[in-house]
Structures are given as structure tokens and as C-alpha cells.
Write an enzyme that holds these catalytic residues in place. Structure first.
Site, short mmCIF file in Angstrom:
data_model
loop_
_atom_site.label_atom_id
_atom_site.label_comp_id
_atom_site.label_asym_id
_atom_site.label_seq_id
_atom_site.Cartn_x
_atom_site.Cartn_y
_atom_site.Cartn_z
N LYS A 135 0.83 -1.21 0.00
CA LYS A 135 0.00 0.00 0.00
C LYS A 135 0.87 1.27 0.00
CE LYS A 135 -3.90 -2.37 2.19
NZ LYS A 135 -4.99 -2.28 3.19
N TYR A 173 -12.21 -2.02 -4.46
CA TYR A 173 -12.77 -2.26 -3.13
C TYR A 173 -14.31 -2.22 -3.13
CZ TYR A 173 -8.33 -2.27 -0.57
OH TYR A 173 -7.10 -2.60 -0.06
N PHE A 183 -15.74 3.02 6.41
CA PHE A 183 -14.41 3.52 6.08
C PHE A 183 -14.12 3.48 4.57
CE2 PHE A 183 -14.08 -0.96 7.38
CZ PHE A 183 -13.53 -1.54 6.24
N ARG A 238 -2.17 -14.45 4.30
CA ARG A 238 -2.94 -13.77 5.36
C ARG A 238 -2.23 -13.91 6.72
NH1 ARG A 238 -7.14 -10.42 3.91
NH2 ARG A 238 -8.02 -10.83 5.97
N THR A 281 -5.76 -7.24 10.54
CA THR A 281 -6.05 -5.95 9.90
C THR A 281 -5.54 -4.78 10.74
OG1 THR A 281 -8.05 -6.97 9.01
CG2 THR A 281 -7.91 -4.56 8.89
N ASN A 304 -2.21 0.00 6.64
CA ASN A 304 -1.69 -1.24 7.22
C ASN A 304 -0.83 -2.05 6.24
OD1 ASN A 304 -3.72 -2.16 5.60
ND2 ASN A 304 -4.89 -3.19 7.19
N HIS A 364 -2.22 -5.63 1.35
CA HIS A 364 -3.50 -6.28 1.07
C HIS A 364 -3.20 -7.70 0.61
CE1 HIS A 364 -7.45 -7.13 -0.75
NE2 HIS A 364 -6.74 -7.72 -1.71
N GLU A 386 -9.26 -10.79 -8.24
CA GLU A 386 -8.34 -9.65 -8.00
C GLU A 386 -7.11 -9.72 -8.92
OE1 GLU A 386 -9.64 -9.02 -3.32
OE2 GLU A 386 -7.57 -9.57 -3.79
P1 GDP Z 1 -8.13 -7.00 5.44
O1 GDP Z 1 -8.76 -8.13 4.65
O2 GDP Z 1 -7.32 -7.48 6.62
O3 GDP Z 1 -7.32 -6.06 4.56
O4 GDP Z 1 -9.30 -6.14 6.09
P2 GDP Z 1 -10.75 -5.70 5.57
O5 GDP Z 1 -11.12 -6.43 4.32
O6 GDP Z 1 -11.69 -5.77 6.73
O7 GDP Z 1 -10.56 -4.15 5.23
C1 GDP Z 1 -9.95 -3.72 4.04
C2 GDP Z 1 -9.01 -2.58 4.35
O8 GDP Z 1 -9.77 -1.47 4.83
C3 GDP Z 1 -8.00 -2.84 5.48
O9 GDP Z 1 -6.85 -3.54 5.06
C4 GDP Z 1 -7.67 -1.43 5.93
O10 GDP Z 1 -6.74 -0.79 5.04
C5 GDP Z 1 -9.02 -0.74 5.80
N1 GDP Z 1 -9.78 -0.76 7.07
C6 GDP Z 1 -10.28 -1.84 7.73
N2 GDP Z 1 -10.93 -1.46 8.86
C7 GDP Z 1 -10.82 -0.10 8.90
C8 GDP Z 1 -11.30 0.89 9.80
O11 GDP Z 1 -11.95 0.59 10.81
N3 GDP Z 1 -10.99 2.19 9.52
C9 GDP Z 1 -10.29 2.55 8.39
N4 GDP Z 1 -10.03 3.85 8.18
N5 GDP Z 1 -9.83 1.64 7.52
C10 GDP Z 1 -10.09 0.34 7.75
#
Ligand code: GDP
Length: 138
Positions: A9, A49, A57, A85, A91, A112, A115, A126
Site C-alpha cells: 500500500k 474495493y 471507512f 494472510r 487488519t 496497514n 493487502h 483480484e
Molecule cells: P483486510 O482483509 O485485513 O485487509 O481487512 P478488511 O477487508 O476488513 O478491510 C480492508 C481494508 O480497509 C484494510 O486492510 C484497511 O486498510 C481498511 N480498514 C479496515 N478497517 C478499517 C477501519 O476501521 N478504519 C479505516 N479507516 N480503515 C479500515
């Protein structure tokens, strides 16, 4: 053998950590079989996304993902989807296990660092979003 889609990222490219993160990937027995650096438009990030569009978010995430260059990659290895993962970590970096990429590099739950596809089905979709057959050399 599986393939998964990885994205380094904008927080990684901004801090010049592409090589450091790639070293973690390669030392975890995943092969980077395709890779390119892109600057996503807001619209491209929103398309990638789209499954998250109902989440609170979504706008912040898409703005962040289009805020600087990303590196998109295809990783290949045994059980690559779930294995990556595990290598990434939770996350929220505050909850990520020691030794994971997110624990060691992530700035926040949003920035973070990486991805990784969350299922084999999504990995196929993807990968097709970013790469053509000609760009994939296994
Ligand atoms: P991942 O599969 O671990 O990447 O997590 P998710 O699919 O739940 O979320 C996708 C991405 O959205 C995450 O990797 C973060 O960059 C972002 N994200 C997730 N939760 C939050 C949140 O609570 N706040 C914000 N600002 N970003 C979030």
C-alpha cells in the site's frame, strides 16, 4: 499450489519499504511471480474495493489507496491465500502477531501496509483486475 493477489500500500512505497516487505514475502516461501508499481485513481480504488462500499471507512480507504503509488503482485506458493494472510497479520496492527508484516511495518488500521486476497475465488478475480495472462510468468 495457489496464487493470491498482494498489494503493497502507499504507506510502504512512501517510506521506501518495498524491498523490506518483499524480503518478508520471499522468506516466507511465497514467490513473487508478477509485480508492477501503479498509482491508482480514486475511481480504480473504488472499483477494486467495491465489495466494501457499504462500510463506514470505504471513502477513507479509497482515498488512502489512491494517495500514492502501490505495488501490485501475484504471489505463488502452497496454500498461498491463507498463508499470506498469516504472514500479513491482523487488519489492525495493534492486534497483529509478532513477526507479521503489519505488526512490524503498519502505521494504522487503515495504512496497514499490505493487502492479500481473502479467498481463492477473490484471488482469481483480484488477479484478473490487475494482470493480463501475458504478464504472468509462473
Ligand atoms: P483486510 O482483509 O485485513 O485487509 O481487512 P478488511 O477487508 O476488513 O478491510 C480492508 C481494508 O480497509 C484494510 O486492510 C484497511 O486498510 C481498511 N480498514 C479496515 N478497517 C478499517 C477501519 O476501521 N478504519 C479505516 N479507516 N480503515 C479500515
Amino acid at each position: 499450489m495457489e496464487r493470491t493477489l498482494s498489494i503493497l500500500k502507499p504507506d510502504v512505497t512512501r517510506r521506501n519499504l518495498t524491498g523490506a516487505v518483499n524480503q518478508r514475502i520471499e522468506s516466507s516461501n511465497l514467490r513473487i511471480i508478477a509485480q508492477k508499481r501503479l498509482h491508482l485513481t480514486l475511481e480504480q480504488a473504488q472499483r477494486f474495493y467495491a465489495v466494501h462500499q457499504e462500510r463506514s471507512f470505504f471513502n477513507d480507504l479509497c482515498t488512502f489507496m489512491s494517495s500514492g503509488p502501490v505495488v501490485v503482485q501475484i504471489l505463488e506458493g502452497d496454500n498461498a491465500v491463507n498463508h499470506y494472510r498469516d504472514v500479513m497479520g491482523a487488519t489492525n496492527p495493534a492486534n497483529a502477531d509478532e513477526g507479521t508484516i503489519r505488526r512490524d511495518f503498519a502505521e494504522s488500521i487503515e495504512a496497514n501496509s499490505v493487502h492479500g486476497s481473502d479467498s481463492l475465488d477473490n484471488a482469481v478475480k483480484e488477479i484478473a483486475f490487475f494482470f493480463s495472462e501475458m504478464e504472468i510468468v509462473g
